[in-house]
Design an enzyme around this catalytic site. Structure first.
Site, PDB file in Angstrom:
ATOM      1  CB  THR A   1       2.703  -5.054  -2.411  1.00  0.00           C
ATOM      2  OG1 THR A   1       1.848  -4.452  -1.441  1.00  0.00           O
ATOM      3  CG2 THR A   1       2.191  -4.700  -3.775  1.00  0.00           C
TER       4      THR A   1
ATOM      5  CB  THR B   1       3.587  -6.071  -6.148  1.00  0.00           C
ATOM      6  OG1 THR B   1       2.404  -6.870  -6.131  1.00  0.00           O
ATOM      7  CG2 THR B   1       3.686  -5.341  -7.476  1.00  0.00           C
ATOM      8  CB  ILE B   2       4.412 -11.426  -7.798  1.00  0.00           C
ATOM      9  CG1 ILE B   2       3.921 -12.051  -6.485  1.00  0.00           C
ATOM     10  CG2 ILE B   2       5.933 -11.446  -7.895  1.00  0.00           C
ATOM     11  CD1 ILE B   2       4.245 -13.535  -6.347  1.00  0.00           C
ATOM     12  CG  ASN B   3      -1.676  -8.155  -9.107  1.00  0.00           C
ATOM     13  OD1 ASN B   3      -1.976  -7.277  -8.304  1.00  0.00           O
ATOM     14  ND2 ASN B   3      -2.483  -8.531 -10.059  1.00  0.00           N
TER      15      ASN B   3
ATOM     16  CB  SER C   1       0.380   0.093  -8.687  1.00  0.00           C
ATOM     17  OG  SER C   1       0.713  -0.389  -7.400  1.00  0.00           O
ATOM     18  CB  SER C   2      -2.999   0.636  -4.322  1.00  0.00           C
ATOM     19  OG  SER C   2      -4.232   0.461  -4.975  1.00  0.00           O
TER      20      SER C   2
ATOM     21  CG  ASP D   1      -2.594  -4.560 -10.696  1.00  0.00           C
ATOM     22  OD1 ASP D   1      -3.484  -5.217 -10.136  1.00  0.00           O
ATOM     23  OD2 ASP D   1      -1.561  -4.186 -10.101  1.00  0.00           O
TER      24      ASP D   1
END
Length: 568
Positions: free
Chosen positions: A380, A398-400, A450-451, A422
């Site tokens: 991210t 993010t775009i992962n 998500s984290s 994800d």
């Protein structure tokens, strides 16, 4: 002989003057903290992007204006991590109202998605099927509608110029290009942008993005509707479908960013932390800090080798308990996680878990009672900013995974996310023999876990004390926790709070990852307590923070990614 004494005398006089000069000069140099700004500060993971945010603030823009302009730049300079083909969360403090709010612009699963669509394949990591409906631009739109001061189009101009005329590849992008060298050099659309003579660009070489510059110009002129229900929509859908995706025009038409007026919060002594709840990892961060605040950490907790070793053991154990409970989280619009979140934010629950931490040893993974397995999420980018009026933004985008889906449009220049990765899949067989998490299974319109945890901490008077967040996939939450612990409890200045070598444990795998420069006292103390440790060949996450200091605002952009803050 006389000449010799004369020379020695002159040397002695010169030395006296040098020593006096150093005594006068050093306190004003080495003692002065880095990057302390009297009025406002912006900390991003790319120096130019921090400067763009600062310039917007000096023009009279709001902190949200500055954040949007900086994020657009970050989507270029760290295109491997974020961009308009992804999604984000804002945590925003408005000093006029004294309120903190969250804007949720995370990607959602397309309406044709289903629980078993990936069947344990790699299709969730790259290609059109891995692309979730982007939310980035809708997020900017809602934030600007609520808090913007400068015209929307003004915020795009610096990034349009950068994309059109080029900019040097920075440290973070160079690392990602090297890591993904094979796939980029084999993918014509990616190589057109990120290669020279068929080989990926190196740090310092110039990258241009003329197609993306044109797209940003359209968005500047036509607004967010161009992306979701306008001149760009059909091409976006075509690009994704031609890459094997299932996104439709209706998916884009129907996407809305969400305003959350009452984010999660936790008391930390005389301060209060605000952070987004699920599907982000605010509940995980809060549980970690709730467990640890019962130890009353202070600078004394790391003052001796014995104390430091014990303190870090306790921190790792808190990580393990919190990540065990993380496996039950999901999108609250689709699964009832209210009781899980109540537990994770309860001080009584944290006290019960703290009582299970034994200072002499760690335990097997089953001791922490993980219900399910969650796969890692990707990288991210994060921004922390404070404006002259004391308002603040923490934004994580993010775009992962690096370069997302690897689908880059040759028409619009947009690089699309692979956020579908994800989600959890019922057919995914993991090496830990723990069942995948049903709370995070795919459903149309659902957001994956998500984290990310963009955080703002206010003092007892309602003034900003710290703005912090991180990038780095599953390591984000532990790294934000460590930065907060370092700053609030250990008393480190913001630069040390961010730069201090880190460690990470997410329970599965049952390994504590440490950075190579971490104090050997810590690793020795963990080993004695039966932790399995591994030294990472790279680094653990990237943190950006702004903290109130006596001289104004102290800002830090993590050197791990080569960022630098700006302010005035």
């Amino acid at each position: 002989m006389k000449n010799r004494f004369l020379v020695l005398g002159l040397v002695a006089v010169v030395l006296v003057f040098v020593i006096i000069g150093l005594c006068i000069w050093l306190p004003y140099t080495s003692g002065k903290p880095d990057h302390v700004y009297s009025r406002a500060a912006v900390a991003t993971d790319a120096k130019r992007c921090s400067e763009i945010g600062r310039d917007i603030l000096q023009e009279g823009g709001s902190v949200v204006d500055a954040a949007i302009a900086s994020l657009l730049c970050m989507g270029l300079m760290n295109a491997h991590s974020m961009g308009i083909g992804g999604g984000l969360f804002f945590t925003i403090y408005n000093s006029t109202t004294g309120k903190v709010e969250v804007i949720n612009a995370r990607e959602v699963a397309p309406r044709l998605a289903n629980t078993t669509m990936f069947n344990n394949s790699k299709d969730s990591e790259e290609g059109g099927l891995s692309v979730a409906v982007p939310g980035e631009i809708r997020g900017y739109e809602l934030a600007h509608q609520r808090h913007g001061r400068l015209p929307w189009a003004r915020l795009f101009q610096p990034s349009i110029q950068l994309a059109r005329h080029g900019f040097p590849v920075g440290k973070g992008l160079a690392i990602a290009l090297d890591k993904k060298r094979d796939v980029i050099e084999k993918t014509p659309a990616l190589c057109e942008v990120f290669c020279r003579q068929g080989k990926v660009l190196q740090e310092g070489e110039t990258v241009t993005m003329p197609k993306l510059a044109d797209t940003l110009q359209i968005l500047a002129q036509e607004g967010a509707k161009a992306f979701y229900n306008g001149s760009l929509t059909a091409q976006i859908v075509k690009d994704i479908q031609e890459a094997g995706g299932i996104m439709t025009v209706e998916d884009l038409n129907n996407y809305r960013a969400e305003l959350i007026e009452h984010p999660m919060s936790i008391g930390l002594g005389d301060a209060t932390l605000y952070v987004p709840s699920a599907p982000l990892s605010g509940p995980v961060l809060i549980l970690i800090l709730n467990i640890l605040k019962g130890y009353n950490f202070s600078p004394k907790s790391v003052a001796t080798p014995e104390q430091k070793a014990l303190t870090y053991h306790r921190i790792v154990e808190a990580f393990r308990f919190a990540y065990a409970k993380r496996t039950m989280l999901g999108d609250p619009k689709f699964v009832d996680v209210s009781q899980v979140i109540r537990n994770m934010s309860s001080e009584f629950y944290a006290t019960q878990l703290r009582a299970r931490i034994t200072d002499e040893t760690t335990h097997p993974a089953a001791y922490y009672e993980p219900e399910f397995y969650l796969q890692d999420d990707g990288g991210t980018a994060h921004l922390s900013a404070v404006s002259e009026d004391g308002s603040a933004v923490a934004a994580t985008s993010t775009i992962n995974l690096y370069f997302g889906s690897k689908v880059l449009s040759r028409v619009s220049g947009i690089l699309f996310n692979d956020e579908m990765d994800d989600f959890s899949s019922p057919n995914f067989i993991n090496q830990f023999r723990v069942a995948p998490s049903p709370a995070n299974f795919i459903k149309p319109g659902k957001q994956p876990l998500s984290s990310m945890c963009p955080s703002i901490i206010l003092d007892k008077d309602g003034q900003v004390r710290m703005v912090v967040g991180a990038s780095g996939g599953t390591q984000i939450t532990t790294s934000v926790a460590l930065a907060i612990i370092n700053s609030l409890w250990f008393g480190y200045d913001v630069k040390r709070a961010v730069e201090e070598p880190r460690l990470h444990n997410q329970l599965l795998p049952n390994t504590t990852t440490v950075e190579k420069d971490i104090d050997q006292v810590v690793t020795a103390g963990l080993k004695i307590r039966h932790h399995h440790t591994e030294v990472t060949p790279t680094f653990i996450a990237v943190v950006q923070a702004v903290v109130r200091a006596s001289g104004g605002w102290a800002a830090a952009s993590d050197s791990r990614k080569g960022g630098e803050p700006a302010g005035y």
